[in-house]
Design an enzyme around this catalytic site. Structure first.
Site, PDB file in Angstrom:
ATOM      1  N   VAL A 230       0.757  -1.283   0.027  1.00  0.00           N
ATOM      2  CA  VAL A 230      -0.229  -0.110  -0.018  1.00  0.00           C
ATOM      3  C   VAL A 230       0.850   1.232   0.033  1.00  0.00           C
ATOM      4  CG1 VAL A 230      -2.013  -1.053   0.942  1.00  0.00           C
ATOM      5  CG2 VAL A 230      -0.023  -0.212   2.397  1.00  0.00           C
ATOM      6  N   GLY A 231       0.244   2.366  -0.355  1.00  0.00           N
ATOM      7  CA  GLY A 231       1.043   3.613  -0.413  1.00  0.00           C
ATOM      8  C   GLY A 231       1.228   4.202  -1.660  1.00  0.00           C
ATOM      9  N   ASN A 232       1.942   5.596  -1.725  1.00  0.00           N
ATOM     10  CA  ASN A 232       1.993   6.186  -2.759  1.00  0.00           C
ATOM     11  C   ASN A 232       2.811   5.664  -4.036  1.00  0.00           C
ATOM     12  OD1 ASN A 232       0.172   8.301  -1.693  1.00  0.00           O
ATOM     13  ND2 ASN A 232       1.772   9.230  -0.699  1.00  0.00           N
ATOM     14  N   VAL A 233       3.867   5.050  -3.327  1.00  0.00           N
ATOM     15  CA  VAL A 233       4.716   4.562  -4.441  1.00  0.00           C
ATOM     16  C   VAL A 233       4.080   3.285  -5.199  1.00  0.00           C
ATOM     17  CG1 VAL A 233       7.270   3.322  -4.892  1.00  0.00           C
ATOM     18  CG2 VAL A 233       6.941   5.060  -3.076  1.00  0.00           C
TER      19      VAL A 233
ATOM     20  N   GLU B 277      -2.743  -8.252  -1.715  1.00  0.00           N
ATOM     21  CA  GLU B 277      -3.517  -8.265  -0.283  1.00  0.00           C
ATOM     22  C   GLU B 277      -4.752  -7.406  -0.418  1.00  0.00           C
ATOM     23  OE1 GLU B 277      -0.001  -8.917   2.833  1.00  0.00           O
ATOM     24  OE2 GLU B 277      -1.167  -7.207   2.842  1.00  0.00           O
TER      25      GLU B 277
ATOM     26  N   ILE C  14      11.653   1.042   5.090  1.00  0.00           N
ATOM     27  CA  ILE C  14      12.127   2.082   5.619  1.00  0.00           C
ATOM     28  C   ILE C  14      13.545   2.113   5.167  1.00  0.00           C
ATOM     29  CG2 ILE C  14      12.897   2.591   7.809  1.00  0.00           C
ATOM     30  CD1 ILE C  14      10.357   1.643   9.040  1.00  0.00           C
TER      31      ILE C  14
ATOM     32  N   GLY D 208       2.092  -8.158   4.919  1.00  0.00           N
ATOM     33  CA  GLY D 208       2.212  -9.364   4.049  1.00  0.00           C
ATOM     34  C   GLY D 208       3.524  -9.334   3.204  1.00  0.00           C
TER      35      GLY D 208
ATOM     36  N   LYS E 126      13.352  12.481   6.023  1.00  0.00           N
ATOM     37  CA  LYS E 126      13.551  13.414   6.680  1.00  0.00           C
ATOM     38  C   LYS E 126      14.191  14.565   6.278  1.00  0.00           C
ATOM     39  CE  LYS E 126      10.916  11.452   9.876  1.00  0.00           C
ATOM     40  NZ  LYS E 126       9.483  11.787   9.967  1.00  0.00           N
TER      41      LYS E 126
HETATM   42  O1  0RQ Z   1       7.481   9.441   8.396  1.00  0.00           O
HETATM   43  O2  0RQ Z   1       5.459  10.364   8.033  1.00  0.00           O
HETATM   44  O3  0RQ Z   1       6.818  11.029  10.295  1.00  0.00           O
HETATM   45  O4  0RQ Z   1       7.460  11.637   7.835  1.00  0.00           O
HETATM   46  O5  0RQ Z   1       8.794   6.607   7.556  1.00  0.00           O
HETATM   47  O6  0RQ Z   1       7.834   6.699   5.030  1.00  0.00           O
HETATM   48  O7  0RQ Z   1       8.326   7.253   2.659  1.00  0.00           O
HETATM   49  O8  0RQ Z   1       6.084   8.076   3.596  1.00  0.00           O
HETATM   50  O9  0RQ Z   1       6.564   5.622   3.038  1.00  0.00           O
HETATM   51  O10 0RQ Z   1       4.323   5.526   3.743  1.00  0.00           O
HETATM   52  O11 0RQ Z   1       5.016   3.990   1.758  1.00  0.00           O
HETATM   53  O12 0RQ Z   1       5.531   3.578   4.418  1.00  0.00           O
HETATM   54  C1  0RQ Z   1       7.774   0.610   5.169  1.00  0.00           C
HETATM   55  C2  0RQ Z   1       6.491   2.068   6.690  1.00  0.00           C
HETATM   56  C3  0RQ Z   1       6.772   2.827   4.405  1.00  0.00           C
HETATM   57  C4  0RQ Z   1       5.260   0.935   4.854  1.00  0.00           C
HETATM   58  C5  0RQ Z   1       6.759   1.630   5.148  1.00  0.00           C
HETATM   59  C6  0RQ Z   1       9.589   7.752   7.674  1.00  0.00           C
HETATM   60  C7  0RQ Z   1       9.181   8.887   6.827  1.00  0.00           C
HETATM   61  C8  0RQ Z   1       7.695   8.829   7.129  1.00  0.00           C
HETATM   62  C9  0RQ Z   1       6.795   6.493   6.094  1.00  0.00           C
HETATM   63  P1  0RQ Z   1       6.800  10.808   8.544  1.00  0.00           P
HETATM   64  P2  0RQ Z   1       7.139   7.114   3.733  1.00  0.00           P
HETATM   65  P3  0RQ Z   1       5.406   4.950   3.311  1.00  0.00           P
HETATM   66  C10 0RQ Z   1       1.501  -4.947   1.898  1.00  0.00           C
HETATM   67  C11 0RQ Z   1       2.644  -4.857   2.495  1.00  0.00           C
HETATM   68  C12 0RQ Z   1       5.400  -2.849   5.787  1.00  0.00           C
HETATM   69  C13 0RQ Z   1       4.156  -3.589   5.383  1.00  0.00           C
HETATM   70  C14 0RQ Z   1       4.256  -3.914   3.954  1.00  0.00           C
HETATM   71  C15 0RQ Z   1       5.043  -0.300   5.695  1.00  0.00           C
HETATM   72  C16 0RQ Z   1       7.321   7.228   7.553  1.00  0.00           C
HETATM   73  O13 0RQ Z   1       5.331   0.475   3.456  1.00  0.00           O
HETATM   74  O14 0RQ Z   1       4.816  -0.260   6.724  1.00  0.00           O
HETATM   75  O15 0RQ Z   1       5.165  -3.950   3.567  1.00  0.00           O
HETATM   76  N1  0RQ Z   1       5.604  -1.402   5.167  1.00  0.00           N
HETATM   77  N2  0RQ Z   1       2.834  -4.440   3.754  1.00  0.00           N
HETATM   78  O16 0RQ Z   1       9.960   9.919   7.092  1.00  0.00           O
HETATM   79  C17 0RQ Z   1      13.686   6.772   9.626  1.00  0.00           C
HETATM   80  C18 0RQ Z   1      14.183   6.058   7.449  1.00  0.00           C
HETATM   81  C19 0RQ Z   1      12.888   6.264   7.043  1.00  0.00           C
HETATM   82  C20 0RQ Z   1      11.994   6.792   7.795  1.00  0.00           C
HETATM   83  C21 0RQ Z   1      11.161   6.528   5.963  1.00  0.00           C
HETATM   84  N3  0RQ Z   1      15.074   5.158   6.801  1.00  0.00           N
HETATM   85  N4  0RQ Z   1      14.600   6.236   8.896  1.00  0.00           N
HETATM   86  N5  0RQ Z   1      12.429   7.264   9.081  1.00  0.00           N
HETATM   87  N6  0RQ Z   1      11.115   6.943   7.241  1.00  0.00           N
HETATM   88  N7  0RQ Z   1      12.465   6.127   6.058  1.00  0.00           N
HETATM   89  C22 0RQ Z   1       0.363  -4.062   2.870  1.00  0.00           C
HETATM   90  C23 0RQ Z   1      -0.019  -4.881   4.051  1.00  0.00           C
HETATM   91  O17 0RQ Z   1       0.342  -5.720   4.631  1.00  0.00           O
HETATM   92  C24 0RQ Z   1      -1.130  -4.567   4.924  1.00  0.00           C
END
Ligand code: 0RQ
Length: 502
Positions: free
Chosen positions: A270-273, A294, A364, A388, A408
């Site tokens: 899920v998400g923007n990418v 999923e 992350i 997932g 950040k």
């Molecule tokens: O934080 O909102 O406070 O700025 O993490 O990062 O870039 O907006 O990315 O929303 O796509 O989330 C992995 C968390 C990415 C998500 C993850 C900080 C960044 C921001 C979010 P702020 P982005 P996204 C099927 C697949 C696991 C579950 C999964 C996830 C926040 O995709 O939960 O894959 N995945 N499920 O600033 C510190 C870094 C960082 C960081 C980003 N390196 N260090 N902070 N951030 N990189 C779906 C299901 O299973 C339901």
């Protein structure tokens, strides 16, 4: 409006959410419906939260429940129960700000599980006893079977395993959902397991309804409230660049004969990418695509409409309000092209491997050797959970992990010497993509992987530092297979914690 509750036996059990919540014992393990903000109960969790808050106020400060779901839910469920400090143990996935805060403050336990594991762990008895199921449905049939809602998740297992069942019948959900689900009842516990009879994403192997023993139903609650339905931001430049690299790579793979022209079933996180990749595919050269995933996001509906995508299998919808309206208006069209399955099937390793799924998930951070952290900020604070991603990454035909190269505002490099937490080991990660470029790690040794990841994926502002680490590790590490300077490997994270910059 009695038309949605067609069983007289269950009609007699209609009551208020407060009365239903009073039937949930303090300390119970409660399995609720809900997956990525779809199909979660809307009324009973809030009533339960109020009840627990009242118990706390009266001095019973330990009054809590164990909360099991499909995946993330919404403010009315996770949010309400967390705000009331009503959750002792949460599993298997959450993305709620209050839950996250309590978990990271050490005030709520959280077991972060592969989503395909949850149902079988419940059957094996690994998670303890499930006491109560609270499940949202669209309607109840005369014989007590249930028409599932906008997500299936673990509902089949909760209904099977719980001693008591509370059903929420949500009149806001379209009755046109009837027939879109495929609930497979053939899963047995080892040593009695049989192959799951699915060869194509569109195969129906089960029944359109959830079975439910009416004698276990203690309450039926009427609701009329839409799913959370969050809006997706329009793809930004970074997402578009990541999507562009993936599109180019997929075309290259087709030319090389490693993928068929219609690709293989797609899974996208899920998400923007993820949405940007889908919109890239929607404008791209591939036809007759399929999805084995999923969550169905807006992007997949667009592809079904344009005909680029011929069929999609998932366990939940996760649509914006506009997409929900369009989905409901054309639900007969979508019912021919979408099937919603239990998450133990939508994410099943056997099926992901057999179908050859192309997995695309966000992360992350990744390290120089391709280990991926999807869940933890600076090693110790949970973000959401593994969800997932592991089910698909390990078992897929191809596994992509994507992230912007920095976070950040450039203070953090998402490519680091060593990840501060590992969710996907180097063995489960084949392609890493940032807006800078794409590293195809297939068949490479660790030092070859590292070279490529630095060159292709790291942000230019961190590239020299990463290269310097690699050069010094090549001279100073005790072993040169995966060269590391152990006293320095996590120094980028500690530096960020101390100075606010890596
Ligand atoms: O934080 O909102 O406070 O700025 O993490 O990062 O870039 O907006 O990315 O929303 O796509 O989330 C992995 C968390 C990415 C998500 C993850 C900080 C960044 C921001 C979010 P702020 P982005 P996204 C099927 C697949 C696991 C579950 C999964 C996830 C926040 O995709 O939960 O894959 N995945 N499920 O600033 C510190 C870094 C960082 C960081 C980003 N390196 N260090 N902070 N951030 N990189 C779906 C299901 O299973 C339901």
């Amino acid at each position: 409006p009695t038309d949605r509750i067609r069983s007289p036996e269950l009609l007699a059990k209609v009551m208020s959410a407060e009365a239903a919540a009073a039937l949930i014992p303090v300390g119970a393990n409660v399995g609720m419906s809900g997956f990525t903000g779809a199909g979660y109960p809307k009324a009973v969790p809030q009533a339960l939260a109020d009840r627990l808050a009242a118990l706390h106020a009266a001095g019973d400060t330990a009054a809590r429940i164990g909360l099991w779901t499909g995946a993330s839910t919404a403010p009315e469920l996770d949010g309400a129960l967390a705000k009331a400090d009503g959750i002792e143990m949460r599993l298997p996935y959450q993305s709620d700000p209050t839950c996250r805060q309590l978990i990271n403050a050490g005030k709520m336990h959280y077991t972060d599980l592969h989503l395909s594991h949850v149902a079988q762990f419940a059957w094996f008895g690994f998670l303890g006893k499930l006491d109560v199921a609270v499940v949202e449905v669209v309607a109840i049939l005369p014989d007590g079977r249930l028409v599932p809602s906008t997500s299936v998740g673990n509902n089949k297992t909760w209904l099977d395993q719980a001693d008591k069942i509370i059903i929420e019948v949500n009149e806001q959900q379209s009755l046109g959902l009837e027939g879109m689900h495929d609930i497979y009842y053939g899963t047995e516990i080892p040593p009695h397991r049989k192959p799951i009879p699915m060869l194509h994403t569109s195969d129906r192997i089960g029944e359109p309804y959830l079975r439910c023993d009416p004698r276990k139903v203690v309450a039926v609650v009427r609701t009329c409230q839409a799913d959370r339905n969050s809006v997706f931001a329009a793809p930004d430049e970074v997402s578009d660049q990541i999507a562009g690299h993936i599109m180019e790579f997929l075309q290259h793979e087709v030319k090389a004969g490693r993928l068929p022209p219609e690709l293989l079933p797609l899974q996208s996180g899920v998400g923007n990418v993820a949405n940007a990749v889908l919109s890239g595919l929607n404008q791209g050269p591939f036809e007759n695509l399929t999805a084995f995933t999923e969550v169905l996001q807006d992007g997949m509906l667009e592809m079904l409409r344009s005909g680029k995508l011929s069929f999609a299998s998932a366990t939940a919808l996760s649509l914006s309000p506009a997409a929900t309206a369009e989905f409901n208006a054309n639900i007969d069209f979508y019912r021919q092209r979408i099937v919603l399955r239990p998450q133990e099937i939508s994410n099943h390793p056997e099926l992901v491997r057999r179908l050859g799924v192309i997995a695309m998930n966000a992360m992350i951070e990744a390290d120089l050797y391709g280990n991926v952290n999807s869940t933890h900020i600076m090693g110790s604070s949970i973000m959401n959970g593994i969800g997932g991603s592991g089910d698909f990454a390990r078992n897929g035909y191809l596994s992509f992990f994507v992230t912007p190269s920095v976070a950040k505002g450039g203070a953090i490099s998402c490519i680091v010497p060593m990840v501060s937490h590992v969710d996907h080991t180097e063995h489960d990660v084949q392609v890493i993509v940032t807006e800078q470029g794409l590293a195809d790690l297939r068949g490479l040794a660790p030092t070859q992987r590292a070279k490529l990841i630095v060159e292709r994926c790291a942000h230019p502002s961190f590239r020299p530092q990463l290269q310097d680490y690699l050069d010094r590790a090549a001279r100073g590490a005790p072993g040169l297979h995966t060269p590391h300077l152990l006293t320095e490997a996590l120094s980028w994270h500690t530096r960020f914690l101390e100075t606010g910059h890596m």
